[in-house]
Motif scaffolding. Sequence first.
Motif, PDB file in Angstrom:
ATOM      1  N   GLN A  98       0.838  -1.210   0.000  1.00 41.84           N
ATOM      2  CA  GLN A  98       0.000   0.000   0.000  1.00 41.84           C
ATOM      3  C   GLN A  98       0.869   1.255   0.000  1.00 41.84           C
ATOM      4  O   GLN A  98       0.565   2.221  -0.712  1.00 41.84           O
ATOM      5  N   GLU A 101       2.251   1.472  -3.605  1.00 39.19           N
ATOM      6  CA  GLU A 101       1.263   1.472  -4.688  1.00 39.19           C
ATOM      7  C   GLU A 101       0.200   2.553  -4.524  1.00 39.19           C
ATOM      8  O   GLU A 101      -0.473   2.903  -5.496  1.00 39.19           O
ATOM      9  N   GLN A 102       0.022   3.063  -3.315  1.00 40.62           N
ATOM     10  CA  GLN A 102      -0.959   4.121  -3.053  1.00 40.62           C
ATOM     11  C   GLN A 102      -0.304   5.223  -2.229  1.00 40.62           C
ATOM     12  O   GLN A 102      -0.749   5.529  -1.119  1.00 40.62           O
ATOM     13  N   GLY A 104       0.706   8.418  -0.409  1.00 40.46           N
ATOM     14  CA  GLY A 104      -0.118   9.519   0.091  1.00 40.46           C
ATOM     15  C   GLY A 104       0.025   9.588   1.588  1.00 40.46           C
ATOM     16  O   GLY A 104       1.065   9.966   2.103  1.00 40.46           O
ATOM     17  N   ASP A 157      -0.068  12.861  -9.928  1.00 44.17           N
ATOM     18  CA  ASP A 157      -0.181  12.204  -8.628  1.00 44.17           C
ATOM     19  C   ASP A 157       1.147  11.521  -8.287  1.00 44.17           C
ATOM     20  O   ASP A 157       2.027  11.350  -9.138  1.00 44.17           O
ATOM     21  N   TYR A 159       1.869   8.426  -7.540  1.00 42.25           N
ATOM     22  CA  TYR A 159       2.106   7.160  -8.216  1.00 42.25           C
ATOM     23  C   TYR A 159       2.717   7.395  -9.603  1.00 42.25           C
ATOM     24  O   TYR A 159       3.654   6.712 -10.015  1.00 42.25           O
TER      25      TYR A 159
END
Length: 190
Positions: A98, A101-102, A104, A157, A159
């Motif tokens: 996470q 891959e995400q 934030g 973003d 990613y």
Amino acid sequence: MSRFFWVRHGPTHAKSMVGWSDLPADLSDSALVGRVADHLPEGALVISSDLVRARDTATAVQGGRTRLDHDQGLREIHFGDWELQRFDEVADQGHIRQFWEQPGDIAPPNGESWNQLTARVNGVVDRLIAEHPGRDIVAVAHFGAILTQVQRALQVDAYTAFGHKIDNLSVTELHWDGARWHAAGINQLP
């Protein structure tokens, strides 16, 4: 216009996540170090992260340029409990997946998130622009710190920003025109 020339420090040869650990850089490729130094604008101010791999790289490429005090705000992302581990060594594989891959608000245990890193580096950059308007600035930093600024310049973003390669001793040139950022070159190897 303010121009930032982001230089990624020399390689550490570590095969793990190196954030705040103070590992030295291998600067033995003197020809490449010289090409990087020659590529950077004369009259620029030079600043680096306070970690030895960035400080030593800044010294190697500084030449006759004016050096600013190193800044802890330009450090790599803080990997917390994952520091110096390889991806596959982290016990909680779901969490680390996470995190990458995400990117934030997800942070390693006792570490920092992508958004925290971005806010930290943006703060340093904004302060440098305010204190040295219109100056060329050579900032010797780390993979993550540089990618936060690539993300900012490209307005993408996190990613998507991760899709950019930032090699050791590469130069990423970003311009601030007073209203927006522009990417003049990403991951240039002189």
